[in-house]
Design a protein around this motif. Sequence first.
Motif, PDB file in Angstrom:
ATOM      1  N   ASP A   1      -1.652   4.144   3.647  1.00  9.36           N
ATOM      2  CA  ASP A   1      -0.718   3.291   4.374  1.00  9.36           C
ATOM      3  C   ASP A   1       0.504   4.100   4.829  1.00  9.36           C
ATOM      4  O   ASP A   1       1.493   3.531   5.297  1.00  9.36           O
TER       5      ASP A   1
ATOM      6  N   ASP B   1      -1.792   7.978  -0.179  1.00 11.76           N
ATOM      7  CA  ASP B   1      -2.129   6.609   0.219  1.00 11.76           C
ATOM      8  C   ASP B   1      -2.390   6.572   1.724  1.00 11.76           C
ATOM      9  O   ASP B   1      -1.749   7.298   2.475  1.00 11.76           O
TER      10      ASP B   1
ATOM     11  N   ARG C   1       5.726   0.258   4.339  1.00 17.25           N
ATOM     12  CA  ARG C   1       4.388  -0.008   4.823  1.00 17.25           C
ATOM     13  C   ARG C   1       4.487  -0.663   6.206  1.00 17.25           C
ATOM     14  O   ARG C   1       5.217  -1.633   6.363  1.00 17.25           O
TER      15      ARG C   1
ATOM     16  N   GLN D   1       2.748   5.444   3.177  1.00 18.91           N
ATOM     17  CA  GLN D   1       3.975   5.319   2.383  1.00 18.91           C
ATOM     18  C   GLN D   1       4.319   6.669   1.766  1.00 18.91           C
ATOM     19  O   GLN D   1       5.455   6.905   1.380  1.00 18.91           O
TER      20      GLN D   1
HETATM   21 MG    MG Z   1       1.344   1.402  -0.429  1.00 20.11          MG
END
Ligand code: MG
Length: 319
Positions: A95, A93, A198, A97
Motif C-alpha cells: 500500500d 507493504d 494509505r 505506506q
Molecule cells: Mg498499510
Amino acid sequence: MALLSVVLPAYNEEQNIANTVKTLSDLFEAEKTDYELIFVSDGSKDKTFAEIEKAAKENQRIKGVEFSRNFGKEAGIFAGLELASGDAVVVMDCDLQHPPTVIPEMIKLWKDGAQIVEGKKSNRGKESFFYKISAGLFYKIMSGLIKMDMNSSSDFKLLDRKVVDVLLTLPERNTFFRALTFWAGFDTRTVEYEVQERKFGKSKWSLWGLMKYAISNATSFSTLPLQLVTMMGTVSIVFSVILGIQTLVKWLCGDSVEGFTTVILLILIIGGFIMLSLGIIGHYIARVYEEVKGRPKYIINKVTDNVSGNMTGSWKKRQ
Ligand code: MG
Ligand code: UDP
C-alpha cells in the motif's frame, strides 16, 4: 549486476497494485537497478490477482502468486522470500505506506556491507486514537517479552541473500518476520522512514486481529508467560502462609475467622489463578500441536505465466 527482489504481500489491494507497480518500476529504472517485483496475493477476495496478472503481462519483471485462502501476512512474506531470486530482497507493504524512496538508501548500505537493513519508523503515521493505543500496548508487551525495541521496528527490510537463505531453512510454521531478523543476527543497520498515508483501501488490522497477533507472536518468541504461572503460584503460597498463620493465631486465641466470606474469596482467587495458568499452558500446547502437524505455511493456487514450478503446498524449489 546484482538483482534486487521486492516482496509485496497483498490482501484485497486491487486499487493499489497498478500504482505500486508504476512507482517502483519508475524508481528502479531511474536508479538503473536490476529488479523483480514479487506480489503475493494472500487469498484476496477482490481483483488483486487479476491486477497482478495484468501487470505481469506488461512487464516480465513482475511475478505473482495467489494463495488458496487467506494465510496471513507472515505466510505472504515467506512465500515471497522463497520465490525471490535476487541477491538482496526488500520486503515492503504494497500500500506504499513504506516509502519506496528509502530503498536506494537501503541498497547503498547493503553495497556497503550491511546484510540486514531495518526500516525504522520515525513516526507512526496517521492512525486512529484507538489503533494507536492498542498498537502501543501491543509493542510494549512485545518489547518486554522479546527484549527488543519493537515500537519503531517494522516489516520494511532489506535482506541479503545469505539472510534470506537462513530464514528459509527455519522449520517453524508460526513465524514472526519482524523479530526473526533480530534473532538471526548478521551485520544489521537501520534507516529511518516516515510512515506514509494509505492512498486506497483501508488497513486490514482489527483490534481483535492485532491482539491475536500479539499473543501468537509473544508465545512464539518467549516462554515468559509460562514462568508467570510459577510466579502466580509463588504469590499464592506466600499469601496462604500469611493467611494460615493469621487464621491459626486467631483460632488459638479462641475466635475463628468469618467462614463464608473467606471461603468464597479463596475459591474465586485460586480458581482464577488455576484457570489462567491452564489457559497459558494450554496455549503453548496448542502451539506445539500446530507445529507438530507440520502443515505448509501456505498453499499456492495460481501463479502468473512467468512463474513455474510445483506450487501445490509450500514452494520448495527456487527457479
Ligand atoms: Mg498499510
Ligand atoms: N496483508 C496481507 N495479508 C493479510 C493482511 C494484510 O498480505 O491478511 C498485507 C496488506 O495487503 C499490506 C500489508 O500486509 O500490503 C500491511 O497491511 P495493512 O496495510 O492492512 O496494515 P497496516 O499498514 O495498517 O499495519
